[in-house]
Design a protein around this motif. Sequence first.
Motif, PDB file in Angstrom:
ATOM      1  N   UNK A 175      23.252 -76.711 -47.413  1.00 53.75           N
ATOM      2  CA  UNK A 175      23.990 -76.202 -48.534  1.00 53.75           C
ATOM      3  C   UNK A 175      23.301 -74.800 -49.041  1.00 53.75           C
ATOM      4  N   UNK A 176      22.205 -75.070 -49.361  1.00 52.78           N
ATOM      5  CA  UNK A 176      21.322 -74.186 -50.071  1.00 52.78           C
ATOM      6  C   UNK A 176      20.873 -72.893 -49.001  1.00 52.78           C
ATOM      7  N   UNK A 177      20.860 -73.344 -47.769  1.00 49.69           N
ATOM      8  CA  UNK A 177      20.678 -72.117 -46.649  1.00 49.69           C
ATOM      9  C   UNK A 177      22.014 -71.335 -46.527  1.00 49.69           C
ATOM     10  N   UNK A 178      23.219 -71.984 -46.636  1.00 51.67           N
ATOM     11  CA  UNK A 178      24.301 -71.189 -46.554  1.00 51.67           C
ATOM     12  C   UNK A 178      24.693 -70.550 -47.721  1.00 51.67           C
ATOM     13  N   UNK A 179      24.162 -70.637 -48.704  1.00 51.18           N
ATOM     14  CA  UNK A 179      24.307 -69.880 -50.152  1.00 51.18           C
ATOM     15  C   UNK A 179      23.588 -68.743 -49.877  1.00 51.18           C
ATOM     16  N   UNK A 180      22.346 -68.783 -49.140  1.00 46.71           N
ATOM     17  CA  UNK A 180      21.606 -67.203 -48.867  1.00 46.71           C
ATOM     18  C   UNK A 180      22.354 -66.595 -47.808  1.00 46.71           C
ATOM     19  N   UNK A 181      22.766 -67.658 -46.696  1.00 44.37           N
ATOM     20  CA  UNK A 181      23.544 -66.890 -45.444  1.00 44.37           C
ATOM     21  C   UNK A 181      24.661 -66.236 -46.249  1.00 44.37           C
ATOM     22  N   UNK A 239      13.200 -53.655 -49.283  1.00 39.61           N
ATOM     23  CA  UNK A 239      13.938 -54.629 -48.741  1.00 39.61           C
ATOM     24  C   UNK A 239      14.714 -55.458 -50.135  1.00 39.61           C
ATOM     25  N   UNK A 240      15.937 -56.168 -49.632  1.00 42.17           N
ATOM     26  CA  UNK A 240      16.362 -57.079 -50.754  1.00 42.17           C
ATOM     27  C   UNK A 240      16.129 -58.389 -50.388  1.00 42.17           C
ATOM     28  N   UNK A 241      16.050 -59.303 -51.318  1.00 44.15           N
ATOM     29  CA  UNK A 241      15.836 -60.718 -51.309  1.00 44.15           C
ATOM     30  C   UNK A 241      16.971 -61.458 -51.832  1.00 44.15           C
ATOM     31  N   UNK A 242      17.251 -62.424 -51.396  1.00 48.16           N
ATOM     32  CA  UNK A 242      18.364 -63.368 -52.067  1.00 48.16           C
ATOM     33  C   UNK A 242      17.640 -64.813 -52.172  1.00 48.16           C
ATOM     34  N   UNK A 243      18.007 -65.345 -53.488  1.00 50.12           N
ATOM     35  CA  UNK A 243      17.319 -66.625 -53.737  1.00 50.12           C
ATOM     36  C   UNK A 243      18.381 -67.387 -54.632  1.00 50.12           C
ATOM     37  N   UNK A 244      18.180 -68.719 -54.349  1.00 48.83           N
ATOM     38  CA  UNK A 244      19.260 -69.720 -54.870  1.00 48.83           C
ATOM     39  C   UNK A 244      18.370 -71.119 -54.897  1.00 48.83           C
ATOM     40  N   UNK A 245      19.031 -71.859 -55.897  1.00 48.94           N
ATOM     41  CA  UNK A 245      18.341 -73.143 -55.941  1.00 48.94           C
ATOM     42  C   UNK A 245      19.533 -74.039 -56.423  1.00 48.94           C
ATOM     43  N   UNK A 246      19.606 -75.130 -55.939  1.00 49.38           N
ATOM     44  CA  UNK A 246      20.746 -76.253 -55.948  1.00 49.38           C
ATOM     45  C   UNK A 246      20.095 -77.649 -56.284  1.00 49.38           C
ATOM     46  N   UNK A 247      20.888 -78.459 -56.394  1.00 47.73           N
ATOM     47  CA  UNK A 247      20.606 -79.965 -56.633  1.00 47.73           C
ATOM     48  C   UNK A 247      21.539 -80.731 -55.705  1.00 47.73           C
ATOM     49  N   UNK A 296      13.586 -65.038 -61.031  1.00 51.20           N
ATOM     50  CA  UNK A 296      13.653 -66.500 -60.962  1.00 51.20           C
ATOM     51  C   UNK A 296      14.912 -67.119 -61.049  1.00 51.20           C
ATOM     52  N   UNK A 297      15.214 -68.326 -60.547  1.00 51.82           N
ATOM     53  CA  UNK A 297      16.309 -69.264 -60.478  1.00 51.82           C
ATOM     54  C   UNK A 297      15.977 -70.630 -61.210  1.00 51.82           C
ATOM     55  N   UNK A 354      27.512 -65.583 -57.899  1.00 54.44           N
ATOM     56  CA  UNK A 354      27.697 -65.557 -56.697  1.00 54.44           C
ATOM     57  C   UNK A 354      27.048 -66.785 -56.076  1.00 54.44           C
ATOM     58  N   UNK A 355      26.970 -66.877 -54.769  1.00 59.78           N
ATOM     59  CA  UNK A 355      26.225 -67.969 -54.059  1.00 59.78           C
ATOM     60  C   UNK A 355      24.939 -67.803 -54.496  1.00 59.78           C
ATOM     61  N   UNK A 356      24.255 -66.780 -54.475  1.00 54.36           N
ATOM     62  CA  UNK A 356      22.899 -66.609 -54.729  1.00 54.36           C
ATOM     63  C   UNK A 356      22.644 -65.144 -55.350  1.00 54.36           C
ATOM     64  N   UNK A 357      21.629 -65.199 -56.223  1.00 54.27           N
ATOM     65  CA  UNK A 357      21.174 -63.924 -56.762  1.00 54.27           C
ATOM     66  C   UNK A 357      20.348 -63.038 -55.572  1.00 54.27           C
ATOM     67  N   UNK A 358      20.614 -61.636 -55.749  1.00 50.06           N
ATOM     68  CA  UNK A 358      19.816 -60.584 -54.861  1.00 50.06           C
ATOM     69  C   UNK A 358      19.105 -59.851 -55.744  1.00 50.06           C
ATOM     70  N   UNK A 359      17.763 -59.326 -55.355  1.00 52.25           N
ATOM     71  CA  UNK A 359      16.978 -58.560 -56.031  1.00 52.25           C
ATOM     72  C   UNK A 359      16.393 -57.654 -54.933  1.00 52.25           C
ATOM     73  N   UNK A 360      15.899 -56.303 -55.556  1.00 51.81           N
ATOM     74  CA  UNK A 360      15.195 -55.274 -54.733  1.00 51.81           C
ATOM     75  C   UNK A 360      13.863 -55.681 -54.821  1.00 51.81           C
ATOM     76  N   UNK A 361      13.411 -55.682 -53.771  1.00 49.22           N
ATOM     77  CA  UNK A 361      11.879 -55.662 -53.627  1.00 49.22           C
ATOM     78  C   UNK A 361      11.346 -54.228 -53.614  1.00 49.22           C
ATOM     79  N   UNK A 362       9.908 -54.242 -54.202  1.00 47.85           N
ATOM     80  CA  UNK A 362       9.348 -52.820 -54.264  1.00 47.85           C
ATOM     81  C   UNK A 362       9.319 -52.093 -52.936  1.00 47.85           C
ATOM     82  N   UNK A 363       9.245 -52.889 -51.783  1.00 42.55           N
ATOM     83  CA  UNK A 363       9.242 -52.034 -50.457  1.00 42.55           C
ATOM     84  C   UNK A 363      10.437 -51.534 -49.964  1.00 42.55           C
TER      85      UNK A 363
END
Length: 708
Positions: free
Chosen positions: A98-104, A71-79, A469-470, A60-69
């Motif tokens: 571009x990387x901000x829109x991947x998260x969005x 909430x969910x966190x999206x993370x992505x890295x690009x060149x 990690x990404x 997908x445009x970004x990975x998504x993980x569950x946080x222990x609290x």
Amino acid sequence: MTLEQNDLDIIKNRLGREPNKVEEEFFVNLWSEHCAYRSSRPVLTNFVTDGDNVVIGPGDDAGVINLPNGEMLALAIESHNHPSYVDPYNGAATGVGGIVRDILSMGARPIALLDPLRFGDLDKEKNRYLLEGVVDGISDYGNSIGVPTVGGEVEFDSSYNGNPLVNAFCVGVVENLVTAKAKTPGNSLLLVGASTGRDGLGGASFASQELEEESEEERPSVQVGDPFTEKLLIDCILEMAEESLIEACRDLGAAGLGGASSEMCSLGGFGAEIDLNKVHLREEDMHPLEILLSESQERMLVEIDPENIDKARELVEKYDLESNVVGEVIKEEQYIAWHNDEKVVDLPVKLLTEEAPTYNRNEKEVDRSQEISSRTTPPVEESLTKIMANPNIASKEWIYSQYDYEVQTRTVVKPGADAAVLQMDEEGIALTSGCNSHHTYLNPFMGGKGSVLLNAMNLATMGAEPIAMVDCLNFGNPEREEIYWEFKETVKGMAEMADSMDIPVVGGNVSLYNESIEYGSTVKPTPNIGMVGWIPDIEQIPSMDVSTGDHVYLYGETRPELGASQYFKEIYNSVGENPPIPTDQDTENIKKVRQIVRENDIATARAISRGGLITALAKTAIKNNVGIKTDLTDVQGELDREEIFFSESYGRFLLISKKELEIEDNLLSHIGQIQNKKLEIQLVEDKSSWGPKELKKAYKSIEKLMKG
């Protein structure tokens, strides 16, 4: 670029006809290395991408993980490497956009940016120009959209002459989760945001080329960003998601509308029918191919139920943005595009998006070690001053001071530490990025393992446990056997270490062909990592307040590993022979230090990495405007002076506490105390000292160079 004959034959056989010019260029972009990962896809299967906390992994445009609290966190890295050489300001700015829109696109609000960067030698005016332009682009765009740049890394080396690396890592808090997977045939495809122009044409294929001297004439391949439109787009898309109007969402990145619409519908198992006449344009007489592949910025494609289209477009108008229904999801797995009542594309969608053949590249192992026949050891006082003035060690404050790193008021630990910390109610997340390309160059497998380990070490200094990690894998031309070998070995090392530490790899980017014909250079293997760590209690992090009388500890074992060190490069202009080798004990040390930070009154903690132990001591003294009196006789053992000072062995930490630590651990050594004057170090054979003024002058030298 043009299609290789083998690719063209595959396409012709599948279609039963010749592709037309629009279709052929469509394949050039979507079958490029940048989009299709043709050299890297088989290698990336080494990574473990799932885990108990993984919601969405790679694809997908970004990975998504569950946080222990909860909430969910999206993370992505690009060149955005090649565009940043051609136009450093806009190349870097649009990399951030571009990387901000991947998260969005995941329904997440971006909350932090980090930027691992690489440049050539700073004695070249061109490299200073590139550095200034990139930093300006990152700061102007990030500051304008209100997303803090909280960390990063900058490394300088001649291998990046003519081909800088501009990577961007972004994380966001998911507010209403959406994906890029189309849901239902008959749903509308709504193009939202800025109008479409000719900027960014062929960006995906351009990113898969080596840079030539004439590359600066390739400005149409570099997008131009508008951060103020981006800010409106962020708020608009998040409100659309909150109102449950979005079925699927994708950023218009590589290959523009064509890439986003074909990938979105292909992921859902459907096709798409697009009317290019419906796209809102900012230039006249645009060719259908230009409309299809333009990478103009600040645009998103959203799948909307037709019953919700009016409401969605009203919301878009509220934010003073443009939108048009440019097509729909169709049941047939075909990609169809119309222009002026002419069908300009009619292709099997999976052929475009998933069936590009991968390459079975040849590989050749290379021994890059260099024996140093005569080591004339300079005085250690002189060596440290030289090391501290090296751009890879020297202060980067002049860079991050240009970033707004406190906007959104989450930032607890700011740039300049080993990891940034953001507050999440009573808990926190720690963020770090980067790698050591010198280690990876000398031994790709061990350097790959070390890249993961270094980032986990950085997190441990904040008491944070790595949870995901990404990676952004920057390498040269994979058609060269030694480059493909170093790529495969680096990934294998990274994957092995990440798996052993239970860190899922939830996304990433591969950037190949990072070579410069102009300079005859190939970038060192640079597997930049973005890593997230969890802090269960934000009050546990080090106070960052160091004062006279505090106790100084070394945790971990220093080994005779000077190969690939900053010291060897600076003093002997050599990579050496014995690189740092990550061990199981090093990973255990990370756990131990994380526990120590959480359970004790730690003033500051620093991972010992580039430049070795003596550099960590010097940086600590300068940063806190204190002196440190240390005695290393008990930990020196059989090591010579160069090794104890400058070895870059993994798994070591400098810890400073208000009180003496009552911990029984043979890897924890009390080596001194904070004082109010010089840095003094006692060894078995002698004592050395440095005044604060001379160290600070060397450490700030890069600022003087860049400010002219």
